[in-house]
Design a protein around this motif. Structure first.
Motif, PDB file in Angstrom:
ATOM      1  N   LEU A  10      43.216  40.559  56.865  1.00  0.00           N
ATOM      2  CA  LEU A  10      43.236  39.298  56.112  1.00  0.00           C
ATOM      3  C   LEU A  10      41.967  39.212  55.296  1.00  0.00           C
ATOM      4  CD1 LEU A  10      44.326  36.453  55.414  1.00  0.00           C
ATOM      5  CD2 LEU A  10      43.152  35.611  57.478  1.00  0.00           C
ATOM      6  N   VAL A  11      42.121  38.979  53.989  1.00  0.00           N
ATOM      7  CA  VAL A  11      40.994  38.775  53.082  1.00  0.00           C
ATOM      8  C   VAL A  11      41.053  37.333  52.593  1.00  0.00           C
ATOM      9  CG1 VAL A  11      39.835  39.508  50.967  1.00  0.00           C
ATOM     10  CG2 VAL A  11      41.073  41.194  52.364  1.00  0.00           C
ATOM     11  N   LEU A  12      40.088  36.522  52.994  1.00  0.00           N
ATOM     12  CA  LEU A  12      40.002  35.157  52.482  1.00  0.00           C
ATOM     13  C   LEU A  12      39.283  35.195  51.142  1.00  0.00           C
ATOM     14  CD1 LEU A  12      39.028  33.151  55.708  1.00  0.00           C
ATOM     15  CD2 LEU A  12      41.295  33.438  54.687  1.00  0.00           C
ATOM     16  N   GLY A  13      39.997  34.870  50.076  1.00  0.00           N
ATOM     17  CA  GLY A  13      39.447  34.943  48.722  1.00  0.00           C
ATOM     18  C   GLY A  13      39.614  36.337  48.155  1.00  0.00           C
ATOM     19  N   GLY A  14      40.858  36.686  47.777  1.00  0.00           N
ATOM     20  CA  GLY A  14      41.112  38.065  47.358  1.00  0.00           C
ATOM     21  C   GLY A  14      41.763  38.249  46.015  1.00  0.00           C
ATOM     22  N   SER A  15      41.866  37.205  45.215  1.00  0.00           N
ATOM     23  CA  SER A  15      42.676  37.327  44.000  1.00  0.00           C
ATOM     24  C   SER A  15      41.941  37.946  42.821  1.00  0.00           C
ATOM     25  CB  SER A  15      43.215  35.949  43.583  1.00  0.00           C
ATOM     26  OG  SER A  15      42.145  35.053  43.306  1.00  0.00           O
ATOM     27  N   ARG A  16      40.606  37.871  42.812  1.00  0.00           N
ATOM     28  CA  ARG A  16      39.860  38.334  41.635  1.00  0.00           C
ATOM     29  C   ARG A  16      38.597  39.064  42.063  1.00  0.00           C
ATOM     30  NH1 ARG A  16      37.543  34.480  38.559  1.00  0.00           N
ATOM     31  NH2 ARG A  16      37.475  32.998  40.277  1.00  0.00           N
ATOM     32  N   GLY A  17      37.991  39.785  41.141  1.00  0.00           N
ATOM     33  CA  GLY A  17      36.664  40.346  41.313  1.00  0.00           C
ATOM     34  C   GLY A  17      36.519  41.213  42.548  1.00  0.00           C
ATOM     35  N   GLU A 192      19.917  40.803  30.817  1.00  0.00           N
ATOM     36  CA  GLU A 192      18.569  41.348  30.685  1.00  0.00           C
ATOM     37  C   GLU A 192      17.646  40.841  31.784  1.00  0.00           C
ATOM     38  OE1 GLU A 192      17.830  43.769  28.729  1.00  0.00           O
ATOM     39  OE2 GLU A 192      19.849  43.715  27.866  1.00  0.00           O
ATOM     40  N   LEU A 193      17.767  39.564  32.126  1.00  0.00           N
ATOM     41  CA  LEU A 193      16.930  39.011  33.190  1.00  0.00           C
ATOM     42  C   LEU A 193      17.239  39.685  34.525  1.00  0.00           C
ATOM     43  CD1 LEU A 193      14.879  36.963  34.279  1.00  0.00           C
ATOM     44  CD2 LEU A 193      16.782  35.341  34.547  1.00  0.00           C
ATOM     45  N   MET A 194      18.509  39.796  34.855  1.00  0.00           N
ATOM     46  CA  MET A 194      18.873  40.395  36.135  1.00  0.00           C
ATOM     47  C   MET A 194      18.473  41.860  36.200  1.00  0.00           C
ATOM     48  SD  MET A 194      22.493  38.622  37.230  1.00  0.00           S
ATOM     49  CE  MET A 194      23.279  38.772  35.627  1.00  0.00           C
ATOM     50  N   HIS A 195      18.716  42.602  35.136  1.00  0.00           N
ATOM     51  CA  HIS A 195      18.379  44.022  35.139  1.00  0.00           C
ATOM     52  C   HIS A 195      16.868  44.249  35.192  1.00  0.00           C
ATOM     53  CE1 HIS A 195      22.477  45.413  33.322  1.00  0.00           C
ATOM     54  NE2 HIS A 195      22.615  44.692  34.416  1.00  0.00           N
ATOM     55  N   SER A 196      16.098  43.278  34.741  1.00  0.00           N
ATOM     56  CA  SER A 196      14.644  43.432  34.775  1.00  0.00           C
ATOM     57  C   SER A 196      14.114  43.487  36.205  1.00  0.00           C
ATOM     58  CB  SER A 196      13.963  42.286  34.022  1.00  0.00           C
ATOM     59  OG  SER A 196      14.067  41.051  34.735  1.00  0.00           O
ATOM     60  N   PHE A 197      14.877  42.934  37.165  1.00  0.00           N
ATOM     61  CA  PHE A 197      14.457  42.963  38.568  1.00  0.00           C
ATOM     62  C   PHE A 197      14.902  44.240  39.280  1.00  0.00           C
ATOM     63  CE2 PHE A 197      15.140  38.227  38.002  1.00  0.00           C
ATOM     64  CZ  PHE A 197      13.800  37.898  37.983  1.00  0.00           C
ATOM     65  N   MET A 198      15.752  45.038  38.647  1.00  0.00           N
ATOM     66  CA  MET A 198      16.488  46.072  39.357  1.00  0.00           C
ATOM     67  C   MET A 198      15.940  47.470  39.090  1.00  0.00           C
ATOM     68  SD  MET A 198      20.216  44.379  38.555  1.00  0.00           S
ATOM     69  CE  MET A 198      21.223  45.553  39.459  1.00  0.00           C
ATOM     70  N   ALA A 199      16.073  48.344  40.096  1.00  0.00           N
ATOM     71  CA  ALA A 199      15.724  49.751  39.906  1.00  0.00           C
ATOM     72  C   ALA A 199      16.824  50.482  39.152  1.00  0.00           C
ATOM     73  CB  ALA A 199      15.485  50.420  41.257  1.00  0.00           C
ATOM     74  N   LEU A 200      18.078  50.122  39.417  1.00  0.00           N
ATOM     75  CA  LEU A 200      19.223  50.671  38.695  1.00  0.00           C
ATOM     76  C   LEU A 200      19.625  49.644  37.643  1.00  0.00           C
ATOM     77  CD1 LEU A 200      21.293  52.039  41.717  1.00  0.00           C
ATOM     78  CD2 LEU A 200      19.591  53.239  40.322  1.00  0.00           C
ATOM     79  N   LYS A 201      19.458  49.985  36.391  1.00  0.00           N
ATOM     80  CA  LYS A 201      19.597  49.003  35.312  1.00  0.00           C
ATOM     81  C   LYS A 201      21.059  48.830  34.900  1.00  0.00           C
ATOM     82  CE  LYS A 201      15.085  48.633  35.143  1.00  0.00           C
ATOM     83  NZ  LYS A 201      14.415  47.434  35.684  1.00  0.00           N
ATOM     84  N   ARG A 202      21.845  48.396  35.830  1.00  0.00           N
ATOM     85  CA  ARG A 202      23.251  48.111  35.564  1.00  0.00           C
ATOM     86  C   ARG A 202      23.775  47.166  36.628  1.00  0.00           C
ATOM     87  NH1 ARG A 202      26.883  50.475  39.117  1.00  0.00           N
ATOM     88  NH2 ARG A 202      26.159  52.256  40.358  1.00  0.00           N
ATOM     89  N   HIS A 203      24.900  46.526  36.338  1.00  0.00           N
ATOM     90  CA  HIS A 203      25.615  45.780  37.364  1.00  0.00           C
ATOM     91  C   HIS A 203      26.355  46.764  38.271  1.00  0.00           C
ATOM     92  CE1 HIS A 203      24.667  42.104  35.391  1.00  0.00           C
ATOM     93  NE2 HIS A 203      25.707  41.408  35.809  1.00  0.00           N
ATOM     94  N   GLY A 204      26.545  46.367  39.509  1.00  0.00           N
ATOM     95  CA  GLY A 204      27.400  47.130  40.390  1.00  0.00           C
ATOM     96  C   GLY A 204      28.863  46.924  40.030  1.00  0.00           C
ATOM     97  N   ARG A 205      29.718  47.766  40.599  1.00  0.00           N
ATOM     98  CA  ARG A 205      31.156  47.658  40.381  1.00  0.00           C
ATOM     99  C   ARG A 205      31.819  47.086  41.634  1.00  0.00           C
ATOM    100  NH1 ARG A 205      29.809  52.754  38.698  1.00  0.00           N
ATOM    101  NH2 ARG A 205      30.812  53.712  40.516  1.00  0.00           N
ATOM    102  N   PRO A 206      32.837  46.258  41.464  1.00  0.00           N
ATOM    103  CA  PRO A 206      33.521  45.714  42.640  1.00  0.00           C
ATOM    104  C   PRO A 206      33.985  46.800  43.602  1.00  0.00           C
ATOM    105  CG  PRO A 206      34.247  44.567  40.667  1.00  0.00           C
ATOM    106  CD  PRO A 206      33.378  45.703  40.202  1.00  0.00           C
ATOM    107  N   GLU A 207      34.384  47.948  43.077  1.00  0.00           N
ATOM    108  CA  GLU A 207      34.860  49.038  43.928  1.00  0.00           C
ATOM    109  C   GLU A 207      33.750  49.576  44.830  1.00  0.00           C
ATOM    110  OE1 GLU A 207      37.370  48.332  40.549  1.00  0.00           O
ATOM    111  OE2 GLU A 207      35.226  48.851  40.633  1.00  0.00           O
ATOM    112  N   GLU A 208      32.509  49.497  44.361  1.00  0.00           N
ATOM    113  CA  GLU A 208      31.391  49.944  45.194  1.00  0.00           C
ATOM    114  C   GLU A 208      31.204  49.016  46.394  1.00  0.00           C
ATOM    115  OE1 GLU A 208      28.417  52.236  42.158  1.00  0.00           O
ATOM    116  OE2 GLU A 208      28.677  50.082  41.804  1.00  0.00           O
ATOM    117  N   VAL A 209      31.355  47.728  46.167  1.00  0.00           N
ATOM    118  CA  VAL A 209      31.259  46.768  47.271  1.00  0.00           C
ATOM    119  C   VAL A 209      32.431  46.971  48.234  1.00  0.00           C
ATOM    120  CG1 VAL A 209      31.120  44.338  47.898  1.00  0.00           C
ATOM    121  CG2 VAL A 209      30.076  45.134  45.761  1.00  0.00           C
TER     122      VAL A 209
END
Length: 237
Positions: A10-17, A192-209
């Motif tokens: 069961l996934v509570l909250g599974g329709s998007r993202g 740009e703000l979020m990537h400035s804090f990060m070592a990997l300068k990209r957003h993660g992918r939902p599939e990685e999570v």
């Protein structure tokens, strides 16, 4: 044989993202997946058709509805609590009713769902709660209530790990950083703000999570419980 063949999920909250990616991953691994949705009916029905899963409307701000949904599933092998909201803005200006709703969805629903699921889970059951790196670090103003709700999940997991451990049930929190979804697109104004804090300068992918959730739900993670698992490109490092 697929890793989750004939497992009840069961996934509570599974329709998007992130939630949709988790549904796809479990379905691809042979699980019998049910997921909930609130406002995204068309997306939910399309995902159910695509994956062979079952979509059910459930309001995660309603404790009784959450309890009934978990109870109706019987003996779950895996519970994933992904439903969550954010309320942004100056704490002095925010609507208290909206803040209370945030806590009902982000904190109370995970707690009650976890306890209800554990009543019927077999030994080796898995509970995964979706937290956030903001439970560890809040680098910008206007997100105090969200950060509080995600920090609360850390205590939830540590405490319930003690309660459920004697029955071989594990509970863990996955803490994503910036993930490329409709709610936080990589091409959005905060990039740009979020990537400035990060070592990997990209957003993660939902599939990685979803991959981290799958591992925590599988046999290799049988000795992992009461822990926080951050997947954030070093946003919080």
């Amino acid at each position: 044989m697929a890793m989750f063949d004939r497992k009840s999920v069961l996934v509570l909250g599974g329709s998007r993202g992130i939630g949709a990616a988790i549904v796809r991953r479990f379905a691809a691994e042979g699980a019998a997946v049910t997921f909930t949705y609130a406002g995204s009916r068309e997306a939910a029905l399309e995902l159910a058709r695509e994956t062979g899963s079952t979509a059910v409307m459930t309001d995660s701000s309603d404790r009784d509805a959450v309890l009934a949904r978990v109870r109706d599933m019987g003996a779950l092998d895996v519970l994933v609590v992904n439903a969550g909201i954010a309320v942004f803005g100056d704490a002095l200006d925010q609507d208290p009713d909206e803040i209370d709703r945030l806590f009902r969805i982000n904190v109370l629903a995970p707690y009650h769902a976890s306890v209800e699921a554990a009543r019927r889970m077999p030994e080796g059951g898995r509970i995964i709660i979706m937290g956030s790196v903001n439970g560890d670090r809040m680098p910008v103003p206007g997100m105090a209530s969200y950060a509080l709700s995600k920090s609360a999940l850390q205590g939830l997991a540590r405490g319930l790990a003690r309660d459920f451990g004697p029955r071989g049930i594990t509970i863990n929190v996955v803490q994503p950083g910036p993930i490329d979804t409709d709610a936080n697109p990589e091409a959005g104004p905060m990039k740009e703000l979020m990537h400035s804090f990060m070592a990997l300068k990209r957003h993660g992918r939902p599939e990685e999570v979803a991959g981290m959730v799958a591992w925590l739900s599988g046999p290799e993670a049988g000795f992992v419980t009461g822990a926080m698992h951050t997947i954030d490109g070093a946003f919080g490092a």
